[in-house]
Write a protein that holds these residues in place. Structure first.
Motif, mmCIF file in Angstrom:
data_model
loop_
_atom_site.group_PDB
_atom_site.id
_atom_site.type_symbol
_atom_site.label_atom_id
_atom_site.label_comp_id
_atom_site.label_asym_id
_atom_site.label_seq_id
_atom_site.Cartn_x
_atom_site.Cartn_y
_atom_site.Cartn_z
ATOM 1 N N SER A 6 38.757 29.252 34.733
ATOM 2 C CA SER A 6 39.889 30.028 35.560
ATOM 3 C C SER A 6 40.071 31.359 35.080
ATOM 4 O O SER A 6 40.093 32.354 36.074
ATOM 5 C CB SER A 6 41.129 29.446 35.461
ATOM 6 O OG SER A 6 42.254 29.735 36.084
ATOM 7 N N ARG A 7 40.108 31.602 33.744
ATOM 8 C CA ARG A 7 40.049 33.269 33.338
ATOM 9 C C ARG A 7 38.817 33.890 33.752
ATOM 10 O O ARG A 7 38.915 35.040 34.266
ATOM 11 C CB ARG A 7 40.286 33.244 31.778
ATOM 12 C CG ARG A 7 41.784 33.047 31.434
ATOM 13 C CD ARG A 7 41.936 33.008 29.761
ATOM 14 N NE ARG A 7 42.115 31.861 29.559
ATOM 15 C CZ ARG A 7 41.787 31.324 28.362
ATOM 16 N NH1 ARG A 7 41.211 32.220 27.382
ATOM 17 N NH2 ARG A 7 41.930 30.246 27.894
ATOM 18 N N ALA A 8 37.798 33.373 33.576
ATOM 19 C CA ALA A 8 36.467 34.033 34.289
ATOM 20 C C ALA A 8 36.431 34.094 35.571
ATOM 21 O O ALA A 8 36.043 35.369 35.964
ATOM 22 C CB ALA A 8 35.266 33.124 33.770
ATOM 23 N N SER A 9 36.974 33.215 36.218
ATOM 24 C CA SER A 9 36.939 33.304 37.745
ATOM 25 C C SER A 9 37.950 34.549 38.108
ATOM 26 O O SER A 9 37.656 35.372 39.245
ATOM 27 C CB SER A 9 37.353 32.162 38.433
ATOM 28 O OG SER A 9 37.595 32.113 39.799
ATOM 29 N N ARG A 10 39.212 34.659 37.524
ATOM 30 C CA ARG A 10 40.367 35.515 37.687
ATOM 31 C C ARG A 10 39.595 36.969 37.498
ATOM 32 O O ARG A 10 39.755 37.897 38.169
ATOM 33 C CB ARG A 10 41.302 35.206 36.897
ATOM 34 C CG ARG A 10 42.533 35.748 37.408
ATOM 35 C CD ARG A 10 43.866 35.278 36.761
ATOM 36 N NE ARG A 10 43.639 33.981 36.083
ATOM 37 C CZ ARG A 10 44.191 33.630 35.052
ATOM 38 N NH1 ARG A 10 44.994 34.410 34.305
ATOM 39 N NH2 ARG A 10 44.067 32.397 34.555
ATOM 40 N N HIS A 11 38.722 36.974 36.400
ATOM 41 C CA HIS A 11 38.291 38.191 35.676
ATOM 42 C C HIS A 11 37.454 38.725 36.920
ATOM 43 O O HIS A 11 37.297 39.957 37.226
ATOM 44 C CB HIS A 11 37.714 38.188 34.516
ATOM 45 C CG HIS A 11 37.130 39.420 34.002
ATOM 46 N ND1 HIS A 11 37.992 40.545 33.431
ATOM 47 C CD2 HIS A 11 35.741 39.703 33.623
ATOM 48 C CE1 HIS A 11 37.051 41.404 33.230
ATOM 49 N NE2 HIS A 11 35.902 40.994 33.195
ATOM 50 N N ARG A 12 36.420 37.843 37.435
ATOM 51 C CA ARG A 12 35.388 38.193 38.432
ATOM 52 C C ARG A 12 36.350 38.810 39.787
ATOM 53 O O ARG A 12 35.796 39.859 40.538
ATOM 54 C CB ARG A 12 34.582 37.083 38.945
ATOM 55 C CG ARG A 12 33.434 36.798 38.031
ATOM 56 C CD ARG A 12 32.225 35.991 38.329
ATOM 57 N NE ARG A 12 33.104 34.760 38.821
ATOM 58 C CZ ARG A 12 33.165 33.529 37.985
ATOM 59 N NH1 ARG A 12 32.850 33.816 36.724
ATOM 60 N NH2 ARG A 12 33.837 32.548 38.210
ATOM 61 N N GLU A 13 37.418 37.898 39.952
ATOM 62 C CA GLU A 13 37.838 38.440 41.278
ATOM 63 C C GLU A 13 38.818 39.896 41.189
ATOM 64 O O GLU A 13 38.574 40.701 42.072
ATOM 65 C CB GLU A 13 39.115 37.332 41.711
ATOM 66 C CG GLU A 13 38.384 36.134 42.198
ATOM 67 C CD GLU A 13 39.417 35.023 42.420
ATOM 68 O OE1 GLU A 13 40.606 35.194 41.965
ATOM 69 O OE2 GLU A 13 39.085 33.874 43.155
ATOM 70 N N GLU A 14 39.351 40.145 39.963
ATOM 71 C CA GLU A 14 39.694 41.296 39.694
ATOM 72 C C GLU A 14 38.825 42.323 39.570
ATOM 73 O O GLU A 14 39.104 43.688 40.236
ATOM 74 C CB GLU A 14 40.481 41.209 38.214
ATOM 75 C CG GLU A 14 41.765 40.639 38.363
ATOM 76 C CD GLU A 14 42.421 40.449 36.767
ATOM 77 O OE1 GLU A 14 41.880 40.827 35.950
ATOM 78 O OE2 GLU A 14 43.327 39.772 36.694
#
Length: 91
Positions: A6-14
């Motif tokens: 989830s954190r990795a996905s959020r980081h990619r989206e950011e």
């Protein structure tokens, strides 16, 4: 493990949002310098940014719906509910 994803996905989206913002800022700056010659590229960047935001909204709606189903299926006094609630309270 899923929180890491989830954190990795959020980081990619950011990162993707920041990339679109930088492109938009560059296009606006270029339009201001050259007049109307770059309107097509600015329009394309705006469309891409809007499409990305729409995609994020759809994902958010999907996750919200899945969360509602999950919350309805668990005992609110269980350990799983406590873990889920604590995760939801995190930023």
């Amino acid at each position: 493990m899923s929180s890491r994803r989830s954190r990795a996905s959020r980081h990619r989206e950011e990162d993707e949002i920041n990339n679109h913002i930088l492109k938009l800022q560059a296009a606006i700056s270029q339009i201001q310098r050259t007049g109307t010659t770059s309107r097509a590229s600015a329009s394309k960047i705006l469309k891409e940014t809007c499409n990305f935001i729409k995609k994020l909204h759809r994902e958010m709606e999907d996750l919200s719906e899945r969360l509602s189903v999950l919350m309805a299926s668990i005992d609110t006094n269980s350990a799983e509910a406590e873990v889920l609630i604590s995760l939801l309270m995190q930023r």
